[in-house]
Motif scaffolding. Structure first.
Motif, PDB file in Angstrom:
ATOM      1  N   ASN A 313       0.814  -1.215   0.000  1.00  0.00           N
ATOM      2  CA  ASN A 313       0.000   0.000   0.000  1.00  0.00           C
ATOM      3  C   ASN A 313       0.853   1.272   0.000  1.00  0.00           C
ATOM      4  OD1 ASN A 313       0.968  -0.245   2.596  1.00  0.00           O
ATOM      5  ND2 ASN A 313      -1.017  -0.078   3.591  1.00  0.00           N
ATOM      6  N   LEU A 314       2.032   1.233   0.601  1.00  0.00           N
ATOM      7  CA  LEU A 314       2.894   2.419   0.602  1.00  0.00           C
ATOM      8  C   LEU A 314       3.313   2.792  -0.814  1.00  0.00           C
ATOM      9  CD1 LEU A 314       5.159   1.706   3.702  1.00  0.00           C
ATOM     10  CD2 LEU A 314       3.164   3.214   3.555  1.00  0.00           C
ATOM     11  N   PHE A 315       3.659   1.782  -1.607  1.00  0.00           N
ATOM     12  CA  PHE A 315       4.029   2.034  -2.996  1.00  0.00           C
ATOM     13  C   PHE A 315       2.840   2.554  -3.797  1.00  0.00           C
ATOM     14  CE2 PHE A 315       4.160   0.432  -7.381  1.00  0.00           C
ATOM     15  CZ  PHE A 315       5.294   1.087  -7.841  1.00  0.00           C
ATOM     16  N   VAL A 316       1.669   1.922  -3.612  1.00  0.00           N
ATOM     17  CA  VAL A 316       0.462   2.333  -4.349  1.00  0.00           C
ATOM     18  C   VAL A 316       0.051   3.746  -3.964  1.00  0.00           C
ATOM     19  CG1 VAL A 316      -1.978   1.820  -4.749  1.00  0.00           C
ATOM     20  CG2 VAL A 316      -0.316  -0.044  -4.627  1.00  0.00           C
ATOM     21  N   ILE A 317       0.061   4.025  -2.652  1.00  0.00           N
ATOM     22  CA  ILE A 317      -0.327   5.365  -2.182  1.00  0.00           C
ATOM     23  C   ILE A 317       0.619   6.423  -2.728  1.00  0.00           C
ATOM     24  CG2 ILE A 317      -0.502   6.825  -0.129  1.00  0.00           C
ATOM     25  CD1 ILE A 317      -1.488   4.309   1.372  1.00  0.00           C
ATOM     26  N   GLY A 318       1.926   6.158  -2.648  1.00  0.00           N
ATOM     27  CA  GLY A 318       2.893   7.115  -3.170  1.00  0.00           C
ATOM     28  C   GLY A 318       2.709   7.367  -4.658  1.00  0.00           C
ATOM     29  N   LEU A 319       2.435   6.301  -5.407  1.00  0.00           N
ATOM     30  CA  LEU A 319       2.230   6.451  -6.849  1.00  0.00           C
ATOM     31  C   LEU A 319       0.982   7.270  -7.149  1.00  0.00           C
ATOM     32  CD1 LEU A 319       3.120   5.688  -9.709  1.00  0.00           C
ATOM     33  CD2 LEU A 319       1.769   3.587  -9.494  1.00  0.00           C
ATOM     34  N   LEU A 320      -0.104   7.010  -6.416  1.00  0.00           N
ATOM     35  CA  LEU A 320      -1.341   7.758  -6.640  1.00  0.00           C
ATOM     36  C   LEU A 320      -1.176   9.236  -6.279  1.00  0.00           C
ATOM     37  CD1 LEU A 320      -4.044   5.248  -5.332  1.00  0.00           C
ATOM     38  CD2 LEU A 320      -3.517   5.830  -7.702  1.00  0.00           C
ATOM     39  N   VAL A 321      -0.456   9.509  -5.198  1.00  0.00           N
ATOM     40  CA  VAL A 321      -0.206  10.905  -4.816  1.00  0.00           C
ATOM     41  C   VAL A 321       0.582  11.614  -5.904  1.00  0.00           C
ATOM     42  CG1 VAL A 321       0.981  12.403  -3.177  1.00  0.00           C
ATOM     43  CG2 VAL A 321      -0.387  10.486  -2.340  1.00  0.00           C
ATOM     44  N   LEU A 322       1.613  10.955  -6.436  1.00  0.00           N
ATOM     45  CA  LEU A 322       2.414  11.563  -7.508  1.00  0.00           C
ATOM     46  C   LEU A 322       1.567  11.801  -8.757  1.00  0.00           C
ATOM     47  CD1 LEU A 322       5.783   9.599  -7.177  1.00  0.00           C
ATOM     48  CD2 LEU A 322       5.297  11.951  -6.467  1.00  0.00           C
ATOM     49  N   ILE A 323       0.675  10.862  -9.068  1.00  0.00           N
ATOM     50  CA  ILE A 323      -0.218  11.049 -10.223  1.00  0.00           C
ATOM     51  C   ILE A 323      -1.132  12.247  -9.994  1.00  0.00           C
ATOM     52  CG2 ILE A 323      -2.150  10.036 -11.491  1.00  0.00           C
ATOM     53  CD1 ILE A 323      -0.842   7.311 -11.096  1.00  0.00           C
ATOM     54  N   GLY A 324      -1.662  12.356  -8.763  1.00  0.00           N
ATOM     55  CA  GLY A 324      -2.531  13.480  -8.453  1.00  0.00           C
ATOM     56  C   GLY A 324      -1.809  14.810  -8.551  1.00  0.00           C
ATOM     57  N   ILE A 325      -0.558  14.868  -8.067  1.00  0.00           N
ATOM     58  CA  ILE A 325       0.229  16.100  -8.163  1.00  0.00           C
ATOM     59  C   ILE A 325       0.570  16.404  -9.621  1.00  0.00           C
ATOM     60  CG2 ILE A 325       2.440  17.148  -7.570  1.00  0.00           C
ATOM     61  CD1 ILE A 325       2.342  15.663  -4.914  1.00  0.00           C
ATOM     62  N   ALA A 326       0.904  15.375 -10.383  1.00  0.00           N
ATOM     63  CA  ALA A 326       1.294  15.581 -11.783  1.00  0.00           C
ATOM     64  C   ALA A 326       0.141  16.128 -12.607  1.00  0.00           C
ATOM     65  CB  ALA A 326       1.780  14.255 -12.381  1.00  0.00           C
ATOM     66  N   GLU A 327      -1.091  15.841 -12.219  1.00  0.00           N
ATOM     67  CA  GLU A 327      -2.225  16.326 -13.017  1.00  0.00           C
ATOM     68  C   GLU A 327      -2.397  17.839 -12.924  1.00  0.00           C
ATOM     69  OE1 GLU A 327      -6.762  14.882 -14.078  1.00  0.00           O
ATOM     70  OE2 GLU A 327      -6.152  15.025 -11.992  1.00  0.00           O
ATOM     71  N   ASN A 328      -1.693  18.469 -11.997  1.00  0.00           N
ATOM     72  CA  ASN A 328      -1.719  19.928 -11.971  1.00  0.00           C
ATOM     73  C   ASN A 328      -1.086  20.526 -13.228  1.00  0.00           C
ATOM     74  OD1 ASN A 328      -2.597  21.089  -9.117  1.00  0.00           O
ATOM     75  ND2 ASN A 328      -1.494  19.177  -8.745  1.00  0.00           N
ATOM     76  N   TRP A 329      -0.233  19.767 -13.892  1.00  0.00           N
ATOM     77  CA  TRP A 329       0.452  20.278 -15.077  1.00  0.00           C
ATOM     78  C   TRP A 329       0.216  19.413 -16.313  1.00  0.00           C
ATOM     79  CZ3 TRP A 329       2.940  19.715 -10.275  1.00  0.00           C
ATOM     80  CH2 TRP A 329       3.156  20.919  -9.586  1.00  0.00           C
ATOM     81  N   LEU A 330      -0.198  18.171 -16.132  1.00  0.00           N
ATOM     82  CA  LEU A 330      -0.395  17.272 -17.269  1.00  0.00           C
ATOM     83  C   LEU A 330      -1.878  16.951 -17.447  1.00  0.00           C
ATOM     84  CD1 LEU A 330       2.509  14.716 -16.595  1.00  0.00           C
ATOM     85  CD2 LEU A 330       2.535  16.692 -18.136  1.00  0.00           C
ATOM     86  N   PRO A 331      -2.383  16.921 -18.680  1.00  0.00           N
ATOM     87  CA  PRO A 331      -3.802  16.588 -18.930  1.00  0.00           C
ATOM     88  C   PRO A 331      -4.024  15.073 -18.876  1.00  0.00           C
ATOM     89  CG  PRO A 331      -2.706  17.073 -21.006  1.00  0.00           C
ATOM     90  CD  PRO A 331      -1.671  17.286 -19.929  1.00  0.00           C
ATOM     91  N   LEU A 332      -4.147  14.532 -17.664  1.00  0.00           N
ATOM     92  CA  LEU A 332      -4.304  13.089 -17.510  1.00  0.00           C
ATOM     93  C   LEU A 332      -5.745  12.632 -17.660  1.00  0.00           C
ATOM     94  CD1 LEU A 332      -1.894  12.496 -14.489  1.00  0.00           C
ATOM     95  CD2 LEU A 332      -1.408  12.355 -16.946  1.00  0.00           C
ATOM     96  N   ARG A 333      -6.682  13.566 -17.646  1.00  0.00           N
ATOM     97  CA  ARG A 333      -8.094  13.252 -17.867  1.00  0.00           C
ATOM     98  C   ARG A 333      -8.645  14.233 -18.921  1.00  0.00           C
ATOM     99  NH1 ARG A 333     -10.336  12.847 -11.747  1.00  0.00           N
ATOM    100  NH2 ARG A 333      -8.695  14.399 -11.481  1.00  0.00           N
TER     101      ARG A 333
END
Length: 339
Positions: A313-333
Protein backbone atom coordinates in the motif's frame (compact mmCIF):
# COMPACT_ATOMS: atom_id res chain seq x y z
CA UNK A 1 -23.76 22.65 -7.58
CA UNK A 2 -23.72 18.86 -7.56
CA UNK A 3 -26.61 16.68 -6.54
CA UNK A 4 -25.07 15.44 -3.31
CA UNK A 5 -24.17 18.98 -2.29
CA UNK A 6 -27.79 20.07 -2.31
CA UNK A 7 -30.09 19.84 0.68
CA UNK A 8 -30.88 16.23 1.53
CA UNK A 9 -34.62 15.60 1.38
CA UNK A 10 -36.10 14.13 4.55
CA UNK A 11 -39.53 12.89 3.46
CA UNK A 12 -42.14 11.36 5.68
CA UNK A 13 -40.68 8.07 6.81
CA UNK A 14 -42.38 5.14 5.12
CA UNK A 15 -42.37 1.46 5.99
CA UNK A 16 -39.73 0.52 3.41
CA UNK A 17 -37.40 3.29 4.58
CA UNK A 18 -37.82 2.26 8.21
CA UNK A 19 -37.15 -1.42 7.50
CA UNK A 20 -34.11 -0.65 5.34
CA UNK A 21 -32.68 1.62 8.01
CA UNK A 22 -33.23 -0.95 10.77
CA UNK A 23 -31.62 -3.77 8.79
CA UNK A 24 -28.57 -1.73 7.79
CA UNK A 25 -28.16 -0.39 11.35
CA UNK A 26 -28.38 -3.92 12.75
CA UNK A 27 -25.72 -5.20 10.35
CA UNK A 28 -23.53 -2.20 11.22
CA UNK A 29 -23.67 -2.91 14.96
CA UNK A 30 -23.17 -6.65 14.47
CA UNK A 31 -20.07 -6.07 12.34
CA UNK A 32 -18.70 -3.72 15.01
CA UNK A 33 -19.12 -6.38 17.69
CA UNK A 34 -18.02 -9.35 15.55
CA UNK A 35 -14.29 -8.67 15.83
CA UNK A 36 -13.09 -9.95 12.46
CA UNK A 37 -15.77 -7.89 10.64
CA UNK A 38 -15.09 -4.64 12.51
CA UNK A 39 -13.34 -3.09 9.51
CA UNK A 40 -16.63 -3.38 7.57
CA UNK A 41 -18.95 -1.85 10.16
CA UNK A 42 -19.48 1.39 8.20
CA UNK A 43 -20.18 -0.33 4.88
CA UNK A 44 -23.88 -1.16 5.59
CA UNK A 45 -24.65 2.53 6.14
CA UNK A 46 -22.93 3.39 2.87
CA UNK A 47 -24.96 0.77 1.01
CA UNK A 48 -28.10 2.11 2.70
CA UNK A 49 -27.37 5.62 1.43
CA UNK A 50 -26.64 4.52 -2.15
CA UNK A 51 -29.44 1.99 -2.53
CA UNK A 52 -32.25 3.33 -0.30
CA UNK A 53 -31.49 7.05 -0.17
CA UNK A 54 -30.22 9.71 2.25
CA UNK A 55 -33.26 9.63 4.54
CA UNK A 56 -32.81 5.89 5.16
CA UNK A 57 -29.07 6.41 5.75
CA UNK A 58 -29.58 9.09 8.40
CA UNK A 59 -32.31 7.06 10.08
CA UNK A 60 -30.01 4.03 10.03
CA UNK A 61 -27.26 6.17 11.57
CA UNK A 62 -29.55 7.07 14.48
CA UNK A 63 -30.59 3.44 14.98
CA UNK A 64 -26.94 2.27 14.85
CA UNK A 65 -25.82 4.83 17.45
CA UNK A 66 -28.70 3.88 19.76
CA UNK A 67 -28.15 0.14 19.29
CA UNK A 68 -24.43 0.37 19.89
CA UNK A 69 -25.04 2.57 22.94
CA UNK A 70 -27.39 0.02 24.51
CA UNK A 71 -24.99 -2.88 23.87
CA UNK A 72 -21.88 -0.97 25.00
CA UNK A 73 -23.58 0.19 28.18
CA UNK A 74 -24.91 -3.31 28.88
CA UNK A 75 -21.50 -4.93 28.46
CA UNK A 76 -19.87 -2.22 30.58
CA UNK A 77 -22.38 -2.66 33.41
CA UNK A 78 -21.92 -6.44 33.22
CA UNK A 79 -18.16 -5.97 33.72
CA UNK A 80 -18.81 -3.54 36.56
CA UNK A 81 -17.14 -0.64 34.70
CA UNK A 82 -20.22 1.59 34.68
CA UNK A 83 -20.85 4.40 32.20
CA UNK A 84 -17.17 5.42 32.15
CA UNK A 85 -16.22 2.00 30.78
CA UNK A 86 -18.61 2.41 27.84
CA UNK A 87 -17.58 5.99 27.04
CA UNK A 88 -14.63 5.17 24.69
CA UNK A 89 -16.75 2.81 22.58
CA UNK A 90 -19.66 5.26 22.48
CA UNK A 91 -17.45 8.20 21.52
CA UNK A 92 -15.51 6.57 18.68
CA UNK A 93 -18.49 4.71 17.21
CA UNK A 94 -20.76 7.76 17.27
CA UNK A 95 -18.19 10.11 15.73
CA UNK A 96 -17.25 7.64 12.97
CA UNK A 97 -20.84 6.73 12.11
CA UNK A 98 -22.00 10.35 12.00
CA UNK A 99 -19.00 11.38 9.90
CA UNK A 100 -19.43 8.56 7.39
CA UNK A 101 -23.16 9.14 7.03
CA UNK A 102 -22.45 12.82 6.38
CA UNK A 103 -19.95 11.84 3.67
CA UNK A 104 -22.32 9.40 1.99
CA UNK A 105 -25.74 11.03 2.47
CA UNK A 106 -24.88 14.72 2.63
CA UNK A 107 -26.10 17.34 5.08
CA UNK A 108 -29.89 17.35 5.71
CA UNK A 109 -29.68 21.03 6.69
CA UNK A 110 -27.63 22.20 3.69
CA UNK A 111 -29.20 25.12 1.89
CA UNK A 112 -31.47 26.01 4.82
CA UNK A 113 -29.41 26.90 7.87
CA UNK A 114 -25.91 26.35 6.53
CA UNK A 115 -24.16 26.39 3.14
CA UNK A 116 -23.51 23.08 1.32
CA UNK A 117 -20.02 21.58 1.37
CA UNK A 118 -18.16 19.82 -1.40
CA UNK A 119 -17.44 16.14 -0.90
CA UNK A 120 -13.73 16.74 -0.33
CA UNK A 121 -14.39 19.13 2.54
CA UNK A 122 -16.90 16.76 4.14
CA UNK A 123 -14.29 14.00 3.84
CA UNK A 124 -11.60 16.19 5.43
CA UNK A 125 -13.88 17.43 8.24
CA UNK A 126 -15.17 13.94 9.06
CA UNK A 127 -11.62 12.54 9.05
CA UNK A 128 -10.49 15.34 11.35
CA UNK A 129 -13.35 14.62 13.78
CA UNK A 130 -12.49 10.91 13.72
CA UNK A 131 -8.83 11.64 14.36
CA UNK A 132 -9.73 13.84 17.34
CA UNK A 133 -11.78 10.97 18.78
CA UNK A 134 -8.83 8.61 18.35
CA UNK A 135 -6.44 11.11 19.92
CA UNK A 136 -8.84 11.70 22.80
CA UNK A 137 -8.82 7.99 23.59
CA UNK A 138 -5.05 7.77 23.37
CA UNK A 139 -4.18 10.90 25.35
CA UNK A 140 -6.98 10.97 27.93
CA UNK A 141 -5.83 9.86 31.39
CA UNK A 142 -7.36 6.61 32.55
CA UNK A 143 -6.96 3.82 35.04
CA UNK A 144 -5.27 0.52 34.34
CA UNK A 145 -8.68 -1.11 34.06
CA UNK A 146 -9.80 1.17 31.21
CA UNK A 147 -8.54 2.02 27.74
CA UNK A 148 -5.10 2.95 29.07
CA UNK A 149 -4.73 -0.47 30.65
CA UNK A 150 -5.73 -2.21 27.43
CA UNK A 151 -3.26 -0.13 25.40
CA UNK A 152 -0.49 -0.81 27.92
CA UNK A 153 -1.15 -4.56 27.79
CA UNK A 154 -1.07 -4.59 23.98
CA UNK A 155 2.18 -2.60 23.91
CA UNK A 156 3.72 -5.08 26.34
CA UNK A 157 2.69 -7.93 24.02
CA UNK A 158 4.25 -6.15 21.02
CA UNK A 159 7.46 -5.58 22.97
CA UNK A 160 7.64 -9.22 24.02
CA UNK A 161 7.17 -10.34 20.41
CA UNK A 162 10.01 -8.16 19.12
CA UNK A 163 12.35 -9.29 21.89
CA UNK A 164 11.49 -12.96 21.34
CA UNK A 165 12.25 -12.61 17.60
CA UNK A 166 15.77 -11.36 18.32
CA UNK A 167 17.06 -14.90 18.82
CA UNK A 168 19.60 -16.01 21.40
CA UNK A 169 21.92 -12.99 21.11
CA UNK A 170 22.01 -11.65 24.67
CA UNK A 171 23.41 -8.23 23.68
CA UNK A 172 20.73 -7.73 21.06
CA UNK A 173 18.01 -8.77 23.49
CA UNK A 174 19.31 -6.33 26.10
CA UNK A 175 19.34 -3.49 23.53
CA UNK A 176 15.78 -4.25 22.44
CA UNK A 177 14.63 -4.45 26.05
CA UNK A 178 16.06 -0.99 26.73
CA UNK A 179 14.56 0.56 23.57
CA UNK A 180 11.23 -1.21 23.09
CA UNK A 181 9.68 -0.46 26.45
CA UNK A 182 5.92 0.18 26.58
CA UNK A 183 6.60 3.77 27.60
CA UNK A 184 8.88 4.37 24.60
CA UNK A 185 6.35 2.76 22.26
CA UNK A 186 3.62 4.93 23.75
CA UNK A 187 5.70 8.05 23.08
CA UNK A 188 6.35 7.01 19.47
CA UNK A 189 2.71 6.08 18.90
CA UNK A 190 1.56 9.39 20.39
CA UNK A 191 3.96 11.34 18.16
CA UNK A 192 2.72 9.45 15.09
CA UNK A 193 -0.95 9.96 15.98
CA UNK A 194 -0.55 13.68 16.65
CA UNK A 195 1.42 14.29 13.45
CA UNK A 196 -1.25 13.06 11.06
CA UNK A 197 -1.36 9.36 11.89
CA UNK A 198 -4.84 9.53 13.40
CA UNK A 199 -6.10 11.70 10.54
CA UNK A 200 -4.69 9.30 7.95
CA UNK A 201 -6.19 6.29 9.76
CA UNK A 202 -9.65 7.91 9.88
CA UNK A 203 -9.43 8.85 6.20
CA UNK A 204 -8.50 5.34 5.09
CA UNK A 205 -11.31 3.84 7.17
CA UNK A 206 -13.79 6.19 5.47
CA UNK A 207 -12.29 5.69 2.02
CA UNK A 208 -12.20 1.90 2.35
CA UNK A 209 -15.79 1.84 3.64
CA UNK A 210 -17.01 4.11 0.87
CA UNK A 211 -15.38 2.12 -1.92
CA UNK A 212 -16.61 -1.16 -0.42
CA UNK A 213 -20.13 0.30 -0.20
CA UNK A 214 -20.00 1.32 -3.87
CA UNK A 215 -18.93 -2.20 -4.82
CA UNK A 216 -21.65 -3.89 -2.76
CA UNK A 217 -24.27 -1.40 -3.95
CA UNK A 218 -23.67 -2.50 -7.54
CA UNK A 219 -25.12 -5.88 -6.57
CA UNK A 220 -28.44 -4.15 -5.83
CA UNK A 221 -28.36 -1.32 -8.37
CA UNK A 222 -27.12 -1.88 -11.86
CA UNK A 223 -25.98 1.69 -12.25
CA UNK A 224 -23.83 3.37 -9.69
CA UNK A 225 -21.79 6.53 -9.67
CA UNK A 226 -18.20 6.92 -8.61
CA UNK A 227 -17.70 10.65 -8.12
CA UNK A 228 -14.00 10.02 -7.48
CA UNK A 229 -13.69 9.94 -11.28
CA UNK A 230 -14.33 13.68 -11.49
CA UNK A 231 -12.55 14.72 -8.28
CA UNK A 232 -9.90 17.41 -8.55
CA UNK A 233 -8.17 18.96 -5.53
CA UNK A 234 -8.72 22.68 -4.91
CA UNK A 235 -6.47 24.85 -7.05
CA UNK A 236 -4.11 26.09 -4.33
CA UNK A 237 -3.58 22.71 -2.63
CA UNK A 238 -0.15 22.24 -4.19
CA UNK A 239 1.06 25.53 -2.72
CA UNK A 240 -0.32 24.69 0.73
CA UNK A 241 1.49 21.34 0.52
CA UNK A 242 4.74 23.09 -0.45
CA UNK A 243 4.41 25.63 2.37
CA UNK A 244 3.80 22.94 5.02
CA UNK A 245 7.25 21.41 4.56
CA UNK A 246 9.33 24.44 5.70
CA UNK A 247 6.81 25.19 8.46
CA UNK A 248 7.31 21.67 9.84
CA UNK A 249 11.09 22.09 9.79
CA UNK A 250 10.92 25.53 11.43
CA UNK A 251 8.49 24.32 14.08
CA UNK A 252 10.71 21.35 14.87
CA UNK A 253 13.88 23.48 15.00
CA UNK A 254 12.29 26.05 17.32
CA UNK A 255 10.44 23.41 19.42
CA UNK A 256 7.07 24.93 18.46
CA UNK A 257 5.18 21.67 18.86
CA UNK A 258 1.70 23.08 18.27
CA UNK A 259 2.74 24.67 14.97
CA UNK A 260 4.59 21.53 13.90
CA UNK A 261 1.62 19.27 14.70
CA UNK A 262 -0.79 21.60 12.89
CA UNK A 263 1.46 21.71 9.83
CA UNK A 264 1.81 17.92 9.80
CA UNK A 265 -1.98 17.46 9.85
CA UNK A 266 -2.47 20.09 7.13
CA UNK A 267 0.18 18.30 5.08
CA UNK A 268 -1.70 15.01 5.51
CA UNK A 269 -4.94 16.66 4.35
CA UNK A 270 -3.18 17.89 1.21
CA UNK A 271 -1.70 14.44 0.58
CA UNK A 272 -5.16 12.91 1.01
CA UNK A 273 -6.57 15.29 -1.61
CA UNK A 274 -3.87 14.41 -4.12
CA UNK A 275 -4.32 10.73 -3.28
CA UNK A 276 -8.02 11.05 -4.14
CA UNK A 277 -7.14 12.96 -7.32
CA UNK A 278 -4.72 10.23 -8.35
CA UNK A 279 -7.39 7.63 -7.69
CA UNK A 280 -9.76 9.68 -9.83
CA UNK A 281 -7.30 9.54 -12.72
CA UNK A 282 -7.07 5.74 -12.41
CA UNK A 283 -10.85 5.26 -12.19
CA UNK A 284 -11.42 7.66 -15.08
CA UNK A 285 -9.14 5.68 -17.37
CA UNK A 286 -10.67 2.38 -16.26
CA UNK A 287 -14.19 3.72 -16.87
CA UNK A 288 -13.32 4.55 -20.47
CA UNK A 289 -12.56 0.91 -21.19
CA UNK A 290 -15.49 -1.43 -21.91
CA UNK A 291 -15.59 -4.08 -19.19
CA UNK A 292 -18.14 -6.62 -17.93
CA UNK A 293 -19.73 -5.75 -14.60
CA UNK A 294 -17.98 -8.61 -12.80
CA UNK A 295 -14.58 -7.49 -14.06
CA UNK A 296 -15.27 -3.94 -12.84
CA UNK A 297 -16.18 -5.34 -9.43
CA UNK A 298 -12.96 -7.33 -9.34
CA UNK A 299 -10.94 -4.23 -10.29
CA UNK A 300 -12.60 -2.28 -7.48
CA UNK A 301 -11.88 -5.05 -4.98
CA UNK A 302 -8.27 -5.28 -6.17
CA UNK A 303 -7.84 -1.52 -5.74
CA UNK A 304 -9.17 -1.65 -2.17
CA UNK A 305 -7.03 -4.72 -1.40
CA UNK A 306 -3.87 -2.98 -2.61
CA UNK A 307 -4.59 0.04 -0.42
CA UNK A 308 -4.93 -2.05 2.77
CA UNK A 309 -2.05 -4.49 2.08
CA UNK A 310 0.94 -3.67 4.31
CA UNK A 311 4.05 -2.80 2.34
CA UNK A 312 2.33 -2.79 -1.05
CA UNK A 313 0.00 0.00 0.00
CA UNK A 314 2.89 2.42 0.60
CA UNK A 315 4.03 2.03 -3.00
CA UNK A 316 0.46 2.33 -4.35
CA UNK A 317 -0.33 5.37 -2.18
CA UNK A 318 2.89 7.12 -3.17
CA UNK A 319 2.23 6.45 -6.85
CA UNK A 320 -1.34 7.76 -6.64
CA UNK A 321 -0.21 10.90 -4.82
CA UNK A 322 2.41 11.56 -7.51
CA UNK A 323 -0.22 11.05 -10.22
CA UNK A 324 -2.53 13.48 -8.45
CA UNK A 325 0.23 16.10 -8.16
CA UNK A 326 1.29 15.58 -11.78
CA UNK A 327 -2.22 16.33 -13.02
CA UNK A 328 -1.72 19.93 -11.97
CA UNK A 329 0.45 20.28 -15.08
CA UNK A 330 -0.40 17.27 -17.27
CA UNK A 331 -3.80 16.59 -18.93
CA UNK A 332 -4.30 13.09 -17.51
CA UNK A 333 -8.09 13.25 -17.87
CA UNK A 334 -10.21 14.62 -20.67
CA UNK A 335 -12.68 16.25 -18.26
CA UNK A 336 -11.96 18.77 -15.54
CA UNK A 337 -15.21 18.93 -13.59
CA UNK A 338 -14.42 19.78 -9.98
CA UNK A 339 -16.04 17.69 -7.27
Amino acid sequence: MHLEDAAVPLPRIGKSTLISALVCAGVCVMCMKAGFLTLLFLVPLGVCSIVFGPAAAWLGCVFAVLGNGVLALGFSLQRGAGLAGAAPDLLVFTVLVLGFTWIMAGNPLAGRWMPPLRTVFRFAAASLAGSLAFMGLLLAPGSDNGFAGLSHAQLEAITAGFIASSGTDAARQALLESLLTPDNLTVMLTAFVLRGGALLSAFFLYFFSRQAALIFARLFRRQGSNDLISFIAPRNTIWVLTLCLPVILIGRALSLTIIEVAAWNLLVICVIMFLAQGGGVVFYNLARRPMPLMLRLLCGLAFVFLLISPGINLFVIGLLVLIGIAENWLPLRGMRNEK
